[in-house]
Design a protein around this motif. Structure first.
Motif, short mmCIF file in Angstrom:
data_model
loop_
_atom_site.label_atom_id
_atom_site.label_comp_id
_atom_site.label_asym_id
_atom_site.label_seq_id
_atom_site.Cartn_x
_atom_site.Cartn_y
_atom_site.Cartn_z
N GLU A 1 0.83 -1.21 0.00
CA GLU A 1 0.00 0.00 0.00
C GLU A 1 0.86 1.26 0.00
N GLN A 2 1.99 1.21 0.71
CA GLN A 2 2.91 2.35 0.71
C GLN A 2 3.45 2.62 -0.69
N LEU A 3 3.88 1.58 -1.37
CA LEU A 3 4.43 1.74 -2.72
C LEU A 3 3.35 2.20 -3.70
N HIS A 4 2.19 1.57 -3.65
CA HIS A 4 1.10 1.91 -4.57
C HIS A 4 0.70 3.37 -4.40
N ALA A 5 0.56 3.81 -3.15
CA ALA A 5 0.17 5.19 -2.89
C ALA A 5 1.23 6.17 -3.38
N GLY A 6 2.50 5.85 -3.14
CA GLY A 6 3.57 6.75 -3.54
C GLY A 6 3.67 6.90 -5.05
N LEU A 7 3.56 5.79 -5.77
CA LEU A 7 3.63 5.86 -7.23
C LEU A 7 2.42 6.58 -7.81
N SER A 8 1.25 6.34 -7.20
CA SER A 8 0.04 7.03 -7.66
C SER A 8 0.16 8.53 -7.48
N GLU A 9 0.70 8.96 -6.35
CA GLU A 9 0.86 10.39 -6.09
C GLU A 9 1.81 11.04 -7.09
#
Length: 401
Positions: free
Chosen positions: A307-315
């Protein structure tokens, strides 16, 4: 005329890859240091593309069990179980897997690829019908080619399309229908609506086969996969998986709620004519299976990092192929952009998977990451930092299909 002429386009692509600073089609690691670190050209890099979901490849208990098995049984079995017989440990592992999944029978295979080849290729015969998701793994497609059954694809993750095809094709089918889907798809990282697929299979009297290679250990109670998470494990007729991901070994298995499945192993050609898994492989897998079943803490950390990686890339504006999962696929606009992005990530000390046609569904060009329970929050921050350098070049967003 050369026998290689038919591969001219691929060979040209490979020659171009060889000219790059790092060849993504022939990656060499000088040393694997930990589940999340390797050494390349004297430099330590972060591994973010190994499918080592629970981070158990360096587990001390598993290593000790493998070493003890070698000491007691030697390094190999030197033949198939049909020819040379089964070690007690092979049968013990089969019983443990069947118990874990609540199934009546289980067959252990030497590789995960061989598992689908043997199970699907044998279950479906000349008068039968196999219906597979269009995004299915190569092992599923090859199993269909090996069988004498008619193979039909339905649209990816579309139970309604499967329903329509069964409605049309079943009346003209003399034998049985076998529906094959995956729990977690390995390229995009999206999961299947197994409950809806199970309902369609039940409606038409079709057998339901689920490949949970990438979802075992990750989803469901005791890591029993997407079918368990969605509450339909008891609706699955055949459940295949691999040892090479969450179980940190090499091999595969197929379980069934039909007792007859165990009895047809002797007519599965990939099983009958392949040497059985080594004693060390079986021993370490039994240890990691026990840890997988008890590994709720490992799963929690894996999901937190995903979730940390997914959120960071999405941002940052990157186009991602699915909702958060241990597989995070970043869509790129072309082969060249994907290869250059992979090179830049390697220069920044991050290894991911390069995924380009023809290995990807719908011709997608992807930078594919697979996370591990062994990754830390700081690891993900470092990975995001490497992707931030790509984002600075612009054109991070790609229209999703």
């Amino acid at each position: 005329m050369s026998i290689f002429d038919k591969y001219a386009a691929f060979l040209e692509r490979y020659q171009m890859a060889e000219m790059m600073p790092k060849n993504p089609l022939g990656m060499r690691f000088d040393e694997i240091l930990t589940p999340t670190r390797a050494r390349v050209d004297g430099r330590e890099i972060i591994l973010a593309g190994t499918n080592n979901y629970l981070g158990l490849t360096f587990d001390e208990d598993a290593k000790a069990a493998a070493a003890e098995a070698i000491a007691h049984h030697g390094t190999g079995t030197t033949g198939s179980r049909m020819a040379n017989g089964s070690y007690a440990e092979h049968q013990d592992l089969e019983a443990e897997i069947a118990d874990w999944l609540g199934m009546k029978s289980c067959i252990v295979f030497t590789t995960g690829y061989q598992t689908n080849l043997a199970a699907i290729g044998t279950l479906a015969g000349r008068d039968d019908l196999i219906l597979i998701d269009a995004d299915s793994h190569a092992s599923i497609y090859d199993a269909c080619r090996m069988s004498d059954a008619k193979m039909v694809r339905f649209k990816h993750n579309r139970p309604d399309d499967l329903d329509q095809k069964l409605e049309r094709l079943l009346p003209e089918t003399k034998g049985s229908a076998l529906v094959v889907v995956e729990g977690l798809y390995s390229m995009f990282g999206d999961i299947a609506p197994l409950g809806e697929f199970a309902a369609v299979c039940e409606k038409h009297g079709a057998y339901f086969f689920v490949d949970e290679a990438h979802s075992v250990g990750v989803y469901g109670e005791e890591g029993r996969g997407v079918a368990d998470m969605q509450g339909v494990l008891d609706k699955v007729d055949f459940f295949s998986g691999t040892f090479s991901k969450s179980l940190a070994s090499v091999g595969g298995f197929c379980t069934s709620r039909h007792a007859e499945f165990d009895r047809i192993r002797s007519i599965m050609r990939p099983y009958t004519f392949t040497a059985s898994a080594s004693p060390a492989t079986i021993a370490s897998t039994r240890v990691t299976l026990a840890k997988l079943r008890e590994g709720e803490g490992l799963r929690q950390n894996l999901w937190a990092r995903a979730e940390q990686l997914h959120a960071g890339l999405s941002e940052m504006g990157f186009t991602l192929c699915a909702e958060p999962s241990p597989i995070v696929a970043v869509r790129r606009s072309s082969d060249l952009e994907t290869v250059m992005g992979w090179q830049q990530l390697m220069q920044a000390g991050v290894y991911v998977n390069l995924a380009v046609p023809p290995a990807t569904p719908k011709g997608a060009c992807l930078l594919r990451l697979s996370l591990s329970a062994a990754h830390t929050e700081d690891d993900i921050d470092a990975i995001l930092g490497a992707f931030a350098q790509l984002a600075e070049q612009g054109a991070v967003a790609v229209a999703a299909e």
